[in-house]
Write a protein that holds these residues in place. Sequence first.
Motif, PDB file in Angstrom:
ATOM      1  N   HIS A 151     100.720  15.825  74.965  1.00 43.22           N
ATOM      2  CA  HIS A 151      99.363  15.350  74.669  1.00 43.22           C
ATOM      3  C   HIS A 151      98.476  15.456  75.913  1.00 43.22           C
ATOM      4  N   ASP A 191      90.859  18.307  72.638  1.00 43.64           N
ATOM      5  CA  ASP A 191      90.440  16.918  72.835  1.00 43.64           C
ATOM      6  C   ASP A 191      91.153  16.005  71.836  1.00 43.64           C
ATOM      7  N   PRO A 192      91.522  14.811  72.261  1.00 46.18           N
ATOM      8  CA  PRO A 192      92.095  13.848  71.314  1.00 46.18           C
ATOM      9  C   PRO A 192      90.991  13.255  70.443  1.00 46.18           C
ATOM     10  N   TYR A 242      95.870   6.796  74.230  1.00 47.70           N
ATOM     11  CA  TYR A 242      95.844   8.247  74.073  1.00 47.70           C
ATOM     12  C   TYR A 242      94.483   8.776  73.655  1.00 47.70           C
ATOM     13  N   GLY A 243      93.446   8.152  74.170  1.00 46.58           N
ATOM     14  CA  GLY A 243      92.127   8.775  74.132  1.00 46.58           C
ATOM     15  C   GLY A 243      91.122   8.248  73.149  1.00 46.58           C
ATOM     16  N   VAL A 270      98.316  12.701  66.677  1.00 47.63           N
ATOM     17  CA  VAL A 270      97.309  13.113  67.660  1.00 47.63           C
ATOM     18  C   VAL A 270      97.495  14.581  68.054  1.00 47.63           C
ATOM     19  N   GLN A 310      94.978  17.725  67.722  1.00 52.29           N
ATOM     20  CA  GLN A 310      94.595  18.569  68.846  1.00 52.29           C
ATOM     21  C   GLN A 310      94.864  20.048  68.573  1.00 52.29           C
TER      22      GLN A 310
END
Length: 202
Positions: free
Chosen positions: A12, A18-19, A51-52, A190, A194
């Motif tokens: 990741h 981009d997340p 995680y974003g 995720v 992506q």
Amino acid sequence: MGLYDAYLAVRHRLHEGDPPEHVAIVITERDLLADGAFDTLVAALGWAFDYGAERVTVSVSVLDEAVVPSLVRELRDLDAPRPMSIRGPDDTESADAPIRVNVGLGGKAEFAAAVRDLAADVDAGELRPEGIDEAAVTDRLVFPTEPDLVIKTGAERLSDFAIWQSVYAELYFTDVNWRDFRRRDYLRAVLDFQDRQRRFGR
């Protein structure tokens, strides 16, 4: 964190895509009645921000509205990583916290309420019909922000969730039931996001 989870986290972090900034998680009242379900929810919220994600919407579909007050009480007691806005079937105020929780407010009902609000403004002479656009509808929704990624656990079908807002969202279905949902399952969702090329309906 296990070795496999660490591997997914590295993938990741190194991924060029981009997340998702706004993640929606769709679960059911039955999911939340399972042992440890609220602990899983707190963990999943933490993973999302780790995680974003900047915003998380949790939609809890409800078959029996009598359980809504008890679910709301339990949710208010969560040790969540960010501030929460919780809305139920009868709420009309927009949810605006980093974590937004919908308990039993169906997408059709939310959309119908927005249309009634617009019709009332037209009837009062405060709005002309030709002045109604997508933004006017969105502004009257309880959950106005569009999710980038919608995660549904346990089955390949969505409940009556955010029919207006999620039209361009990326959908991710997993066979993993909510009670068994782990960090690796979130990271898989995720990474799948992506890997996709978003088209936004085009």
